[in-house]
Design an enzyme around this catalytic site. Sequence first.
Site, PDB file in Angstrom:
ATOM      1  N   TYR A 111       0.867  -1.173   0.000  1.00 57.62           N
ATOM      2  CA  TYR A 111       0.000   0.000   0.000  1.00 57.62           C
ATOM      3  C   TYR A 111       0.910   1.231   0.000  1.00 57.62           C
ATOM      4  O   TYR A 111       1.404   1.664   1.041  1.00 57.62           O
ATOM      5  CB  TYR A 111      -0.928  -0.010   1.219  1.00 57.62           C
ATOM      6  CG  TYR A 111      -1.784   1.230   1.345  1.00 57.62           C
ATOM      7  CD1 TYR A 111      -2.459   1.748   0.242  1.00 57.62           C
ATOM      8  CD2 TYR A 111      -1.916   1.882   2.559  1.00 57.62           C
ATOM      9  CE1 TYR A 111      -3.227   2.888   0.354  1.00 57.62           C
ATOM     10  CE2 TYR A 111      -2.700   3.028   2.685  1.00 57.62           C
ATOM     11  CZ  TYR A 111      -3.350   3.521   1.580  1.00 57.62           C
ATOM     12  OH  TYR A 111      -4.109   4.654   1.702  1.00 57.62           O
ATOM     13  N   ASP A 152      -1.962  -1.335  -4.087  1.00 59.44           N
ATOM     14  CA  ASP A 152      -2.374   0.038  -4.416  1.00 59.44           C
ATOM     15  C   ASP A 152      -1.120   0.887  -4.476  1.00 59.44           C
ATOM     16  O   ASP A 152      -0.540   1.198  -3.443  1.00 59.44           O
ATOM     17  CB  ASP A 152      -3.349   0.544  -3.354  1.00 59.44           C
ATOM     18  CG  ASP A 152      -3.745   1.994  -3.579  1.00 59.44           C
ATOM     19  OD1 ASP A 152      -3.313   2.592  -4.598  1.00 59.44           O
ATOM     20  OD2 ASP A 152      -4.484   2.536  -2.740  1.00 59.44           O
TER      21      ASP A 152
END
Length: 265
Positions: A111, A152
């Site tokens: 992330y 992400d």
Amino acid sequence: MKIATWNVNSIRSRLNLVTEWLQENPVEVLCLQETKVVDADFPRSPFKQLGYHLYISGQKSYNGVAIFSKSPLQDVSTGFSPVLGTPATEFDSQKRVLTGMWGDICIVNLYVPNGASVGSDKYAYKLDWLAHLRDYLKSLLDKTANICICGDFNIALEDKDLHKIPKPKDIMASPAERDALRQVLELGFADAFRKFTDADGHYSWWDYRAGSFPRNKGWRIDHHYLTPPLYDRAIACTIDVAPRKLPKPSDHTPVILELANDSVG
DNA sequence: ATGGCATCTAACAGATGA
């Protein structure tokens, strides 16, 4: 065999959405980001009941990553410091990195920091974080040739990965962010999604506001990047927009990589 | 267009996200 990635924007708020998606899409591995919950409060049982082993690195309110896997992972670690040592410990207070061996494949669930706005302190942190990610992956590559980094990335690498021509000050598309990510990829990673299409209009995130999803004003910021042996084995990489259409969705939707079975099995 | 919306919190307004 499928490896999916999905920023769920709170696993507790998305519990039903994720369990229902897994029932329809029983992927071998699911990498989650923005779980937003401490490990003790992670809703484990619904996913165990679906046959998954759970690996979790969470924190209160923000960030948090998890990997669900049909088969056990080996050598699971969190953060950069297990590889980079104490100089990287400052980055590990934010739970953004979860790594494990799935058979002979090293899966790195990421992330990447959002960066707030170009020129901000958080932007500097994002660039610094990506430089450390490069060092981290460089060390991992000394140990294994099969690496799948996914998650992400909060970066759209090319203009065709977003719905407009970005300005240099647009967060997630600024030149310095793209350069930092390219320096990571230059270690020897390729975008699985772009093996199959050069077309624009394919996105994995849409802002909750201003009707972005129905207007398809999105960004492709969730990625699988593969080392050459895995890139050769990739037979599909698809974005499943269906969960984004449901009530109370995450602002991201899952991306699914499909690999051909290894010759070893 | 600094809006628009969603999530979290020793919450009820403010920080964060992207």
